[in-house]
Design an enzyme around this catalytic site. Structure first.
Site, PDB file in Angstrom:
ATOM      1  N   SER A  95       0.878  -1.185   0.000  1.00  0.00           N
ATOM      2  CA  SER A  95       0.000   0.000   0.000  1.00  0.00           C
ATOM      3  C   SER A  95       0.900   1.216   0.000  1.00  0.00           C
ATOM      4  CB  SER A  95      -0.864   0.042   1.264  1.00  0.00           C
ATOM      5  OG  SER A  95      -1.607  -1.127   1.393  1.00  0.00           O
ATOM      6  N   LYS A 170      -7.173   1.869  -2.694  1.00  0.00           N
ATOM      7  CA  LYS A 170      -6.752   1.440  -1.350  1.00  0.00           C
ATOM      8  C   LYS A 170      -6.811   2.623  -0.362  1.00  0.00           C
ATOM      9  CE  LYS A 170      -4.785  -0.934   1.978  1.00  0.00           C
ATOM     10  NZ  LYS A 170      -5.455  -2.001   2.709  1.00  0.00           N
ATOM     11  N   LYS A 238       0.624   5.883   8.208  1.00  0.00           N
ATOM     12  CA  LYS A 238       1.326   5.906   6.908  1.00  0.00           C
ATOM     13  C   LYS A 238       0.311   6.052   5.776  1.00  0.00           C
ATOM     14  CE  LYS A 238       1.909   2.118   4.898  1.00  0.00           C
ATOM     15  NZ  LYS A 238       1.287   1.307   3.843  1.00  0.00           N
TER      16      LYS A 238
HETATM   17  P1  NAD Z   1       5.524  -5.956   7.590  1.00  0.00           P
HETATM   18  O1  NAD Z   1       6.287  -4.836   8.200  1.00  0.00           O
HETATM   19  O2  NAD Z   1       5.086  -7.099   8.434  1.00  0.00           O
HETATM   20  O3  NAD Z   1       6.359  -6.581   6.341  1.00  0.00           O
HETATM   21  C1  NAD Z   1       7.205  -5.845   5.522  1.00  0.00           C
HETATM   22  C2  NAD Z   1       8.416  -6.722   5.214  1.00  0.00           C
HETATM   23  O4  NAD Z   1       9.241  -6.041   4.291  1.00  0.00           O
HETATM   24  C3  NAD Z   1       9.266  -7.010   6.454  1.00  0.00           C
HETATM   25  O5  NAD Z   1       9.416  -8.414   6.604  1.00  0.00           O
HETATM   26  C4  NAD Z   1      10.604  -6.323   6.157  1.00  0.00           C
HETATM   27  O6  NAD Z   1      11.721  -7.028   6.678  1.00  0.00           O
HETATM   28  C5  NAD Z   1      10.598  -6.312   4.639  1.00  0.00           C
HETATM   29  N1  NAD Z   1      11.437  -5.282   4.044  1.00  0.00           N
HETATM   30  C6  NAD Z   1      11.432  -3.948   4.288  1.00  0.00           C
HETATM   31  N2  NAD Z   1      12.320  -3.339   3.491  1.00  0.00           N
HETATM   32  C7  NAD Z   1      12.900  -4.300   2.731  1.00  0.00           C
HETATM   33  C8  NAD Z   1      13.897  -4.297   1.723  1.00  0.00           C
HETATM   34  N3  NAD Z   1      14.482  -3.159   1.317  1.00  0.00           N
HETATM   35  N4  NAD Z   1      14.252  -5.492   1.160  1.00  0.00           N
HETATM   36  C9  NAD Z   1      13.661  -6.630   1.559  1.00  0.00           C
HETATM   37  N5  NAD Z   1      12.702  -6.707   2.520  1.00  0.00           N
HETATM   38  C10 NAD Z   1      12.348  -5.550   3.089  1.00  0.00           C
HETATM   39  O7  NAD Z   1       4.273  -5.275   6.860  1.00  0.00           O
HETATM   40  P2  NAD Z   1       2.916  -5.978   6.388  1.00  0.00           P
HETATM   41  O8  NAD Z   1       1.902  -5.884   7.466  1.00  0.00           O
HETATM   42  O9  NAD Z   1       3.229  -7.293   5.758  1.00  0.00           O
HETATM   43  O10 NAD Z   1       2.460  -4.914   5.273  1.00  0.00           O
HETATM   44  C11 NAD Z   1       3.017  -4.877   3.973  1.00  0.00           C
HETATM   45  C12 NAD Z   1       2.183  -3.916   3.143  1.00  0.00           C
HETATM   46  O11 NAD Z   1       0.831  -4.395   3.097  1.00  0.00           O
HETATM   47  C13 NAD Z   1       2.105  -2.484   3.729  1.00  0.00           C
HETATM   48  O12 NAD Z   1       2.110  -1.562   2.692  1.00  0.00           O
HETATM   49  C14 NAD Z   1       0.775  -2.489   4.476  1.00  0.00           C
HETATM   50  O13 NAD Z   1       0.218  -1.192   4.585  1.00  0.00           O
HETATM   51  C15 NAD Z   1      -0.049  -3.393   3.568  1.00  0.00           C
HETATM   52  N6  NAD Z   1      -1.209  -4.058   4.217  1.00  0.00           N
HETATM   53  C16 NAD Z   1      -1.065  -4.594   5.451  1.00  0.00           C
HETATM   54  C17 NAD Z   1      -2.160  -5.218   6.045  1.00  0.00           C
HETATM   55  C18 NAD Z   1      -2.076  -5.821   7.434  1.00  0.00           C
HETATM   56  O14 NAD Z   1      -3.144  -6.122   8.010  1.00  0.00           O
HETATM   57  N7  NAD Z   1      -0.903  -6.012   7.984  1.00  0.00           N
HETATM   58  C19 NAD Z   1      -3.395  -5.281   5.356  1.00  0.00           C
HETATM   59  C20 NAD Z   1      -3.473  -4.763   4.081  1.00  0.00           C
HETATM   60  C21 NAD Z   1      -2.356  -4.150   3.520  1.00  0.00           C
END
Ligand code: NAD
Length: 294
Positions: A95, A170, A238
């Site tokens: 997102s 979104k 965010k």
């Molecule tokens: P998260 O923080 O759990 O996962 C992000 C991952 O990205 C982490 O494992 C981190 O180590 C990795 N990462 C960050 N920078 C990196 C890089 N340069 N290279 C490799 N890996 C890297 O976040 P999430 O909850 O999985 O969310 C991911 C996306 O999905 C976000 O944009 C969030 O807004 C969206 N989202 C989340 C949810 C939810 O309920 N958690 C629901 C819908 C959408």
């Protein structure tokens, strides 16, 4: 299909697992080695860097926190735009700001690479079940070609328009959810202070016009004072900051989003940023000194 998957967090890990279950060959990378190891045990090829994931793949998927992370991986630090095969397509499921999606797509186009922005709604449980809702932006021909891949992770996959349209949709979703949760917290707190049990308020109105998926999911959490995420306040801040940026660019009025964003920032500064967004209730509890109960 050979797929590079980068970003194996709360959402990316179960999404990648569902792609493996659907028979795809996965090459995975995350900054966190433990999550790579878990995917490797499930049948994916563990890679030592993001660059290692993209050799010889048909598709690159990212599921990263925000615009700077996706830009870093695709354009600035890891430069996957230069390293991925010209025949492969990029799908960003993160997102992020739709303006950033369009900028990344424009850079990829210079290398002859097509992109879809495909953020999701549904949270971790639906990521695990493979029943996420995808909001997609991009060319229809590319969408049709890769729709089955998204359907391995979701039960609803809708093309909303050109690149960026997925993330605009979104942002709409995030505004509606945030304002809904704030309204729910405000009303439940006010109802209790006026002398009616919150559980009765919930039972009486959940089947009417005020009822919602947000109410069913978040009212019980509020009454239990259970603010385990779920979706963290900091991630929602965010998203709402991205709403503010996107709205500013087109002069769209967003007074409700701005108000809830300010409430979330107060919670962040009070140390509640890692709580579920249902912790918007805490904003009212702090103001009134009264705790919502069953
Ligand atoms: P998260 O923080 O759990 O996962 C992000 C991952 O990205 C982490 O494992 C981190 O180590 C990795 N990462 C960050 N920078 C990196 C890089 N340069 N290279 C490799 N890996 C890297 O976040 P999430 O909850 O999985 O969310 C991911 C996306 O999905 C976000 O944009 C969030 O807004 C969206 N989202 C989340 C949810 C939810 O309920 N958690 C629901 C819908 C959408």
């Amino acid at each position: 299909m050979k797929i590079a998957f980068i970003g194996l967090g709360i959402m990316g890990k179960p999404m990648a697992k569902n792609l493996l279950k659907a028979g795809h060959q996965l090459f995975v990378y995350d900054r966190n080695q433990a999550t790579i190891d878990e995917l490797s045990a499930a049948g994916a090829t563990a890679c030592a860097s993001s660059s290692d994931t993209v050799r010889d793949v048909d598709l690159v998927i990212t599921m990263l926190p925000n615009s700077p992370h996706v830009k870093s991986v695709m354009l600035e630090d890891d430069k996957l735009a230069e390293k991925m095969p010209k025949t492969a397509v990029f799908i960003d499921c993160s997102s992020i700001n739709p303006v950033a999606s369009r900028e990344i797509a424009a850079e990829l186009a210079k290398h002859g690479i097509e992109m879809l922005d495909a953020p999701v709604s549904g949270g971790q449980p639906k990521a695990v079940d493979g029943t996420l809702s995808f909001m997609v932006g991009g060319k229809e021909e590319i969408f049709n070609r890769f729709k089955p891949v998204l359907e391995a992770m979701g039960s609803s996959v809708v093309l909303c328009g050109d690149v960026g349209a997925g993330n605009v949709t979104k942002l709409c979703n995030q505004t509606i959810v945030a304002v809904n949760i704030a309204a729910l917290a405000e009303a439940m707190q006010m109802g209790q202070m006026c002398g009616v049990e919150p559980q009765k308020i919930f039972e009486a109105i959940r089947g009417g016009l005020a009822g919602s998926t947000v109410m069913n999911a978040k009212a019980p959490m509020m009454m239990d004072q259970n603010f385990q995420p779920g979706f963290r306040i900091d991630l929602h801040i965010k998203d709402l900051n991205n709403v503010v940026d996107a709205a500013k660019a087109v002069d769209a009025p967003i007074p409700l989003t701005q108000a809830v964003l300010e409430m979330m920032k107060v919670l962040h500064h009070d140390g509640d940023g890692s709580c579920d967004h249902s912790a918007l209730l805490k904003y009212y509890q702090k103001l009134t000194g009264e705790v919502l109960h069953h």
